[in-house]
Design a protein around this motif. Structure first.
Motif, PDB file in Angstrom:
ATOM      1  N   PHE A 146       0.815  -1.214   0.000  1.00  0.00           N
ATOM      2  CA  PHE A 146       0.000   0.000   0.000  1.00  0.00           C
ATOM      3  C   PHE A 146       0.854   1.271   0.000  1.00  0.00           C
ATOM      4  N   MET A 147       2.130   1.135  -0.364  1.00  0.00           N
ATOM      5  CA  MET A 147       3.004   2.302  -0.448  1.00  0.00           C
ATOM      6  C   MET A 147       2.607   3.179  -1.634  1.00  0.00           C
ATOM      7  N   LEU A 148       2.794   4.468  -1.490  1.00  0.00           N
ATOM      8  CA  LEU A 148       2.443   5.425  -2.542  1.00  0.00           C
ATOM      9  C   LEU A 148       3.643   5.885  -3.361  1.00  0.00           C
ATOM     10  N   ASP A 149       4.828   5.499  -2.979  1.00  0.00           N
ATOM     11  CA  ASP A 149       6.019   5.910  -3.719  1.00  0.00           C
ATOM     12  C   ASP A 149       5.899   5.499  -5.180  1.00  0.00           C
ATOM     13  N   GLY A 150       6.187   6.425  -6.093  1.00  0.00           N
ATOM     14  CA  GLY A 150       6.145   6.138  -7.519  1.00  0.00           C
ATOM     15  C   GLY A 150       4.773   6.297  -8.147  1.00  0.00           C
ATOM     16  N   LEU A 151       3.771   6.684  -7.346  1.00  0.00           N
ATOM     17  CA  LEU A 151       2.408   6.823  -7.861  1.00  0.00           C
ATOM     18  C   LEU A 151       1.960   8.284  -7.938  1.00  0.00           C
ATOM     19  N   LEU A 152       2.892   9.204  -7.796  1.00  0.00           N
ATOM     20  CA  LEU A 152       2.538  10.627  -7.787  1.00  0.00           C
ATOM     21  C   LEU A 152       2.046  11.076  -9.152  1.00  0.00           C
ATOM     22  N   GLY A 153       0.886  11.721  -9.191  1.00  0.00           N
ATOM     23  CA  GLY A 153       0.335  12.226 -10.437  1.00  0.00           C
ATOM     24  C   GLY A 153       0.254  13.741 -10.428  1.00  0.00           C
ATOM     25  N   MET A 154      -0.501  14.293 -11.370  1.00  0.00           N
ATOM     26  CA  MET A 154      -0.699  15.741 -11.444  1.00  0.00           C
ATOM     27  C   MET A 154      -2.198  16.020 -11.483  1.00  0.00           C
TER      28      MET A 154
END
Length: 334
Positions: free
Chosen positions: A136-144
């Motif tokens: 459930f990590m969010l690293d690498g899922l950053l959007g705009m």
């Protein structure tokens, strides 16, 4: 009339049979389904048919058309809008009737375009796999945030305009480019030339037919004009993009993401189950190694509404051929 349907899948049978039974006609229509793609080697399957019905990856160059004419085929019914796979001059010289489905549910392709954009932007395809594995990590899922971003639409026909309307709903600024500008598009965005569109857009999406003049319109030079980190989407025709140039731009990180529903060499792959095969297309395999590339198998058109419209218009075109009346959708012939 006997019609041979090439590249026939189960869904083609379903919707063409439905359209064939929809209303009585003064003539019977017998549909002969062939899963094979039309080529010089498979043209003989049309023996005894007055017309054939084909799709995007069927080959209709001069040798194939001449072989069909010798078999007595006099009509070609395209289950698609594009006709870049047809040698139009040869078809005309042979007296063949060629008709297409010029517009079918443009919203279907527009919505698939948005699906590609949003999936790449918010990384939902990667998040889905992570969560299924308990990560459930969010690293690498950053959007705009889409609001306020500039999206360039190359091709302002019905699909381009449908895409623009959805993007306006997101709060995006929309630019359009088209050698034949649509007056309706002016209510949705600003018309510009291709170069400023590429330079100013955070996302570029292609919605134009493939002709010889625009083959590889997205190439090494045009990719350099794009903003660093911009996204490129293609739901039109694979030949609009030089795939090797796109791979190079992905490797240098200049191209931020690529979403394609079409591929220049797709005929050997798309609409087939290759899951148990070794895919020997090295270019395609290289594309699939990038985490910021999303490929779908030419499914942008694939909705119930679009399939029904394609089938209905195909039979309207067939009626024109059978009755010898003018056809609004004819590419060659009356």
């Amino acid at each position: 009339m006997k019609i041979t349907v090439f590249s026939a899948q189960s869904y083609d049978r379903q919707f063409l049979n439905e359209a064939n039974q929809a209303e009585p006609r003064p003539y019977d229509v017998e549909l002969i389904y062939q899963q094979a793609t039309l080529s010089l080697q498979t043209a003989a399957l049309a023996q005894g048919s007055e017309a054939i019905c084909v799709f995007v990856n069927d080959r209709l160059d001069a040798p194939v058309l001449e072989a069909l004419a010798r078999l007595g085929v006099r009509g070609i019914l395209l289950r698609c809008a594009g006709f870049n796979n047809v040698d139009i001059d040869t078809a005309a010289s042979l007296g063949l009737f060629v008709a297409r489905v010029p517009a079918y549910s443009p919203e279907a392709v527009a919505e698939h375009t948005i699906a590609l954009i949003m999936t790449l932007n918010r990384h939902t395809h990667r998040a889905y796999n992570r969560v299924r594995e308990g990560n459930f990590m969010l690293d690498g899922l950053l959007g705009m945030t889409m609001r306020g971003k500039t999206v360039g639409i190359v091709g302002t026909g019905k699909i381009g305009r449908a895409t623009a309307r959805i993007l306006r709903g997101f709060g995006c600024d929309v630019l359009g480019c088209d050698p034949l500008p649509s007056p309706e598009f002016k209510r949705l965005g600003d018309m510009v030339d291709l170069q400023p569109l590429l330079e100013q857009s955070d996302i570029v999406t292609l919605h134009c037919p493939l002709v010889e003049d625009n083959r590889h319109m997205i190439n090494a030079d045009s990719l350099l004009l794009m903003k660093a980190g911009a996204m490129l989407i293609n739901t039109s025709r694979g030949g609009l993009i030089d795939t090797n140039a796109a791979i190079s731009a992905l490797k240098t990180r200049h191209l931020g993401a690529l979403g394609i529903d079409v591929y220049e060499q797709e005929s050997a792959l798309f609409f087939h189950d290759r899951s148990s095969d070794i895919i020997d297309d090295d270019v395609f395999q290289r594309l699939m190694t990038f985490p910021n590339v999303l490929v779908t198998g030419h499914q942008g058109f694939f909705t119930t509404e679009a399939m029904r419209e394609i089938s209905a218009v195909t039979f309207q075109n067939l009626h024109c051929l059978a009755e010898g009346v003018p056809c609004a959708n004819a590419v060659v012939g009356s």
